[in-house]
Design a protein around this motif. Structure first.
Motif, PDB file in Angstrom:
ATOM      1  N   ASP A 229     -33.185  65.983  85.051  1.00  0.00           N
ATOM      2  CA  ASP A 229     -33.790  66.819  84.020  1.00  0.00           C
ATOM      3  C   ASP A 229     -32.836  66.862  82.828  1.00  0.00           C
ATOM      4  O   ASP A 229     -31.840  67.584  82.837  1.00  0.00           O
ATOM      5  CB  ASP A 229     -34.046  68.229  84.554  1.00  0.00           C
ATOM      6  N   PHE A 230     -33.152  66.091  81.788  1.00  0.00           N
ATOM      7  CA  PHE A 230     -32.244  65.987  80.647  1.00  0.00           C
ATOM      8  C   PHE A 230     -32.203  67.265  79.806  1.00  0.00           C
ATOM      9  O   PHE A 230     -31.296  67.433  78.996  1.00  0.00           O
ATOM     10  CB  PHE A 230     -32.629  64.800  79.767  1.00  0.00           C
ATOM     11  N   SER A 231     -33.172  68.146  80.010  1.00  0.00           N
ATOM     12  CA  SER A 231     -33.174  69.393  79.243  1.00  0.00           C
ATOM     13  C   SER A 231     -32.122  70.370  79.750  1.00  0.00           C
ATOM     14  O   SER A 231     -31.788  71.345  79.065  1.00  0.00           O
ATOM     15  CB  SER A 231     -34.551  70.054  79.293  1.00  0.00           C
ATOM     16  N   LYS A 232     -31.605  70.113  80.937  1.00  0.00           N
ATOM     17  CA  LYS A 232     -30.590  70.992  81.525  1.00  0.00           C
ATOM     18  C   LYS A 232     -29.222  70.312  81.416  1.00  0.00           C
ATOM     19  O   LYS A 232     -28.779  69.626  82.326  1.00  0.00           O
ATOM     20  CB  LYS A 232     -30.928  71.293  82.987  1.00  0.00           C
ATOM     21  N   VAL A 233     -28.587  70.519  80.274  1.00  0.00           N
ATOM     22  CA  VAL A 233     -27.275  69.914  80.034  1.00  0.00           C
ATOM     23  C   VAL A 233     -26.196  70.773  80.681  1.00  0.00           C
ATOM     24  O   VAL A 233     -26.205  72.004  80.567  1.00  0.00           O
ATOM     25  CB  VAL A 233     -27.003  69.758  78.532  1.00  0.00           C
ATOM     26  N   VAL A 234     -25.277  70.133  81.364  1.00  0.00           N
ATOM     27  CA  VAL A 234     -24.170  70.818  82.027  1.00  0.00           C
ATOM     28  C   VAL A 234     -22.892  70.541  81.238  1.00  0.00           C
ATOM     29  O   VAL A 234     -22.582  69.388  80.927  1.00  0.00           O
ATOM     30  CB  VAL A 234     -24.008  70.333  83.485  1.00  0.00           C
ATOM     31  N   TYR A 235     -22.150  71.599  80.921  1.00  0.00           N
ATOM     32  CA  TYR A 235     -20.936  71.457  80.119  1.00  0.00           C
ATOM     33  C   TYR A 235     -19.700  71.802  80.940  1.00  0.00           C
ATOM     34  O   TYR A 235     -19.706  72.747  81.735  1.00  0.00           O
ATOM     35  CB  TYR A 235     -20.998  72.376  78.905  1.00  0.00           C
ATOM     36  N   GLU A 236     -18.651  71.027  80.733  1.00  0.00           N
ATOM     37  CA  GLU A 236     -17.393  71.249  81.434  1.00  0.00           C
ATOM     38  C   GLU A 236     -16.224  71.072  80.472  1.00  0.00           C
ATOM     39  O   GLU A 236     -15.818  69.953  80.187  1.00  0.00           O
ATOM     40  CB  GLU A 236     -17.259  70.265  82.605  1.00  0.00           C
TER      41      GLU A 236
END
Length: 241
Positions: A229-236
């Motif tokens: 799901d590209f709409s749910k971007v995860v940031y680290e």
């Protein structure tokens, strides 16, 4: 269909080899860091080449340029294949070789990616986000623009990067948190997974059989299980210390 079967087998084989190289990375890094990084880079590039081989024999059946995931893999493969630029060095190459991390001591990077099946991606392979735009966005006056691509196609791809893959959201997050452009990286493994799922599903629906051990092993996960799901971007955020 036999030609497409061979291309699927080649891609599946390159995917298995990458997994094996990935698992051996930590062990080899402690012995020979340069060899570990180069092995993983070449294994990933082999996957891109195999994906392009599948594109060559199935592009009359599938529109690879109507979706951001498949289109960007073709862009990435062509950029790395031709190497007429200094773009697309992996995170490992930037940081692990030539004491790269020492040049960034104290700096914080933003690593962005996507969940696979609502869970963090198990494998990570990062490129600078800005490199994709430096390859296709004429407004940046990049010396590394992809000249073999029509201007209209470059413009279309920018829209796919921004919308399909939500790169625009990542850029906005980086800007609001004041990260320099060259300190923002994207995990391309979920993009690769999504693209292969799209192509494998389409070919299977058209009656192409998956032949060989590796192709059979990847058939079910990539046609009926994995999803990004590209709409749910995860940031680290990651600070070099």
């Amino acid at each position: 269909m036999e030609i497409q079967q061979q291309a699927i087998k080649k891609l599946a084989n390159s995917m298995r080899i990458y997994v094996e190289t990935h698992f051996d990375f930590q062990r080899l890094k402690n012995i020979d860091k340069e060899e570990a990084v180069d092995n993983l880079d070449r294994a990933f590039e082999a996957k891109l080449e195999a994906f392009h081989s599948l594109y060559d024999v199935s592009k009359s059946d599938i529109d690879y340029f109507s979706h951001g995931d498949t289109a960007v893999l073709i862009l990435l493969r062509n950029a790395i294949h031709h190497r007429d630029h200094l773009l697309f060095k992996s995170w490992n190459q930037d940081m692990a070789l030539n004491d790269g991390y020492k040049r960034h001591l104290g700096a914080e990077f933003l690593l962005a990616g996507y969940d696979v099946l609502d869970s963090p991606a198990r494998m990570r392979y990062f490129y600078k986000l800005e490199d994709f735009y430096l390859r296709v966005d004429e407004s940046l006056s990049s010396p590394y623009i992809e000249k073999r691509m029509r201007a209209s196609n470059r413009k279309k791809l920018i829209g796919q990067l921004d919308t399909d893959l939500h790169f625009s959201d990542i850029k906005q997050r980086a800007k609001s948190d004041r990260y320099p452009d060259n300190q923002v990286y994207i995990n391309v493994m979920p993009i690769f997974i999504s693209a292969v799922c799209r192509v494998f599903k389409s070919l299977k629906e058209k009656g192409v059989e998956f032949v060989g051990f590796d192709a059979k092993a990847y058939e079910e996960p990539f046609t009926n299980e994995l999803e990004v799901d590209f709409s749910k971007v995860v940031y680290e955020p990651l600070r070099i210390v």
